[in-house]
Design a protein around this motif. Structure first.
Motif, PDB file in Angstrom:
ATOM      1  N   LYS A  71       0.946  -1.119  -0.263  1.00  6.83           N
ATOM      2  CA  LYS A  71      -0.041   0.013   0.021  1.00  6.83           C
ATOM      3  C   LYS A  71       0.997   1.251  -0.028  1.00  6.83           C
ATOM      4  N   PRO A  72       0.295   2.368  -0.661  1.00  8.56           N
ATOM      5  CA  PRO A  72       1.245   3.546  -0.318  1.00  8.56           C
ATOM      6  C   PRO A  72       1.646   3.802   1.031  1.00  8.56           C
ATOM      7  N   GLY A  73       3.054   4.180   0.963  1.00  7.07           N
ATOM      8  CA  GLY A  73       3.794   4.508   2.345  1.00  7.07           C
ATOM      9  C   GLY A  73       4.435   3.041   2.839  1.00  7.07           C
ATOM     10  N   VAL A  89       6.278   2.768  -1.598  1.00  4.57           N
ATOM     11  CA  VAL A  89       5.223   2.630  -2.506  1.00  4.57           C
ATOM     12  C   VAL A  89       4.416   3.812  -2.761  1.00  4.57           C
ATOM     13  N   LYS A  90       4.232   4.002  -3.991  1.00  3.00           N
ATOM     14  CA  LYS A  90       3.619   5.391  -4.291  1.00  3.00           C
ATOM     15  C   LYS A  90       1.929   5.053  -4.509  1.00  3.00           C
ATOM     16  N   PRO A  91       0.848   5.989  -4.290  1.00  4.10           N
ATOM     17  CA  PRO A  91      -0.453   5.726  -4.474  1.00  4.10           C
ATOM     18  C   PRO A  91      -0.685   5.259  -6.018  1.00  4.10           C
ATOM     19  N   SER A  92       0.248   5.344  -6.886  1.00  4.49           N
ATOM     20  CA  SER A  92      -0.175   4.861  -8.317  1.00  4.49           C
ATOM     21  C   SER A  92       0.546   3.617  -8.450  1.00  4.49           C
ATOM     22  N   ASP A  93       1.060   2.899  -7.596  1.00  9.49           N
ATOM     23  CA  ASP A  93       1.496   1.672  -7.432  1.00  9.49           C
ATOM     24  C   ASP A  93       0.289   0.461  -7.501  1.00  9.49           C
ATOM     25  N   ARG A  94       0.724  -0.463  -8.316  1.00 13.48           N
ATOM     26  CA  ARG A  94      -0.107  -1.792  -8.175  1.00 13.48           C
ATOM     27  C   ARG A  94       0.334  -2.994  -8.619  1.00 13.48           C
ATOM     28  N   HIS A 114       9.012   7.523   4.565  1.00  9.73           N
ATOM     29  CA  HIS A 114       9.996   8.448   4.006  1.00  9.73           C
ATOM     30  C   HIS A 114      11.134   8.672   4.625  1.00  9.73           C
ATOM     31  N   GLU A 424       0.511  14.035   1.577  1.00  6.88           N
ATOM     32  CA  GLU A 424       0.637  12.678   1.560  1.00  6.88           C
ATOM     33  C   GLU A 424       1.535  12.186   2.761  1.00  6.88           C
TER      34      GLU A 424
END
Length: 427
Positions: A71-73, A89-94, A114, A424
């Motif tokens: 998940k993001p973060g 992990v970024k919000p756009s990653d899957r 971070h 974020e």
């Protein structure tokens, strides 16, 4: 120095790995499946990741429902082979990832992921990671040992400020890399339009003739590389002793798409360097350098200015004559079909290597010089901007790397600084 409390990593987050995915679960397309290689590419700032493996959407959703997915973060750390590449992990990653290859840090308490990203890349962080290493022939991090490493934990707002300062540099670097990618594609596409698809200015009036490489415009030629280069050679086959100080010596591992990474080159003595220069194992302005050994033609670029760098034999040096523009030659060798055509000029299975004696006879299509220079007038400003952006990135990297240990150790106090933290990071 800081007076921040020191805590064990297991007190601050969950450290785990993925659920095992078997070879039978791989599919030709679907959700990307990352190994250490892909995370290392992300860590190095690559825009396009060379994803080779995928799992089905249904499999991904099943894992997400039962065990969770990145998940993001969340933070991933390469833990076998190439150690220490880190990715948040970024919000756009899957994607999902390979167990054992990567260690998963998630469910953070008192610790910003971070901040942890930068701490792991600092001298302090690396010293702790070394304590979590096992193996001699192939080093690896273990989850048990990673849980026990200790980290000094600033107050959460201070962590976020430190991460915000350092990420500002990384954001500028990433933005420059994206601009470079766009400019590179524009220059290569312009080359293809003119010299592959033959849609150059005035093409509608051109006549075509047969050649050994297919139909080409009249007035163009099929020539060997030795016909358009005053010199085709490689770097030194003698590898001098490494020294602590001196001149850089580059091998293929120090190459990137636009030049030589001087910072990764080993050093040789001044005497050895000048001996090699006398043997012409030095790159000069307008030389075209190509990766000769291993992933041959992976890197191919024009030297933009003279450098005091000696070259090893894994790099080939092509010195264009007045018949061909250096950037036209480089773009020609970058074309995808070149590697296919190179098959007969390469030897070795485990380590493919261009045979220079045969490579001199490699044939290319040569447009007339006036058209080359017309193309260069449009394309070279793009290429020069790429080089300036790369130089700017080098300065940004060095500045960031100077700040990193001082911020992480608390030598530079940011607690009282008025820094706007991205939304974020506040989440």
């Amino acid at each position: 120095m800081s007076n921040w409390p020191s805590k064990r990593m297991e007190e601050l987050c969950e450290i785990t790995s993925s659920k095992r995915i078997f070879a039978a679960d791989y599919v030709s397309e679907g959700v990307p499946f990352y190994r250490g290689k892909e995370i290392t590419e992300k860590y190095k700032g690559n825009i396009n990741i060379s994803t080779e493996l995928f799992i089905a959407e249904e499999k991904f959703k099943e894992i997400e429902r039962k065990f969770g997915v990145p998940k993001p973060g969340d933070l991933l750390l390469t833990s076998v082979g190439t150690l220490g590449s880190v990715y948040v992990v970024k919000p756009s990653d899957r994607f999902y990832f390979k167990d054992g290859n990567l260690t998963w840090f998630r469910n953070f308490k008192e610790l910003d992921s971070h901040y942890l990203y930068y701490w792991l890349g600092s001298p302090q962080g690396w010293a702790e990671l070394c304590k979590a290493t096992i193996g001699s022939s192939q080093s690896a991090f273990t989850i048990v040992l990673l849980k026990g490493i200790e980290i000094e934990v600033p107050p959460r707002p201070t962590q976020r400020k430190i991460a915000s300062i350092l990420s500002a540099y990384d954001d500028l670097i990433e933005n420059n890399l994206r601009r470079i990618k766009i400019l590179e594609e524009m220059a290569q596409n312009l080359y293809r339009e003119w010299f592959v698809k033959f849609r150059f200015p005035g093409h509608q009036y051109a006549r075509f003739t047969d050649s050994p490489l297919g139909r080409i415009p009249e007035g163009w030629e099929v020539v060997s590389l030795e016909n358009v280069c005053s010199r085709i050679t490689d770097g030194s086959h003698y590898s001098p002793k490494t020294t602590d100080y001196g001149y850089p010596m580059a091998s293929v591992k120090d190459m990137h798409d636009w030049g030589i990474n001087i910072d990764t080159c080993r050093k040789i003595s001044e005497e050895e360097f000048h001996n090699l220069v006398r043997n012409d194992c030095k790159m000069c302005k307008n030389d075209v350098l190509i990766a000769k050994d291993g992933s041959y033609l992976k890197h191919c670029f024009v030297v933009e200015r003279d450098f005091d760098v000696a070259l090893l034999s894994s790099i080939a040096i092509l010195r264009p004559s007045e018949k061909i523009n250096p950037h036209v030659l480089a773009m020609t060798l970058r074309e995808p079909d070149m590697k296919t055509r190179m098959t007969g000029f390469v030897s070795g299975a485990a380590l493919p290597r261009i045979i220079l004696q045969a490579f001199r006879q490699f044939q290319i299509v040569l447009p007339h010089i006036a058209l080359q220079e017309q193309w260069a007038a449009s394309a070279e400003p793009m290429i020069q901007l790429c080089c300036r952006l790369l130089h700017a990135n080098g300065t940004l990297c060095r500045t960031r790397d100077l700040l990193l240990p001082k911020l992480i150790s608390g030598k530079l106090d940011v607690s009282e600084l008025d820094i706007t933290i991205p939304a974020e990071a506040e989440a």
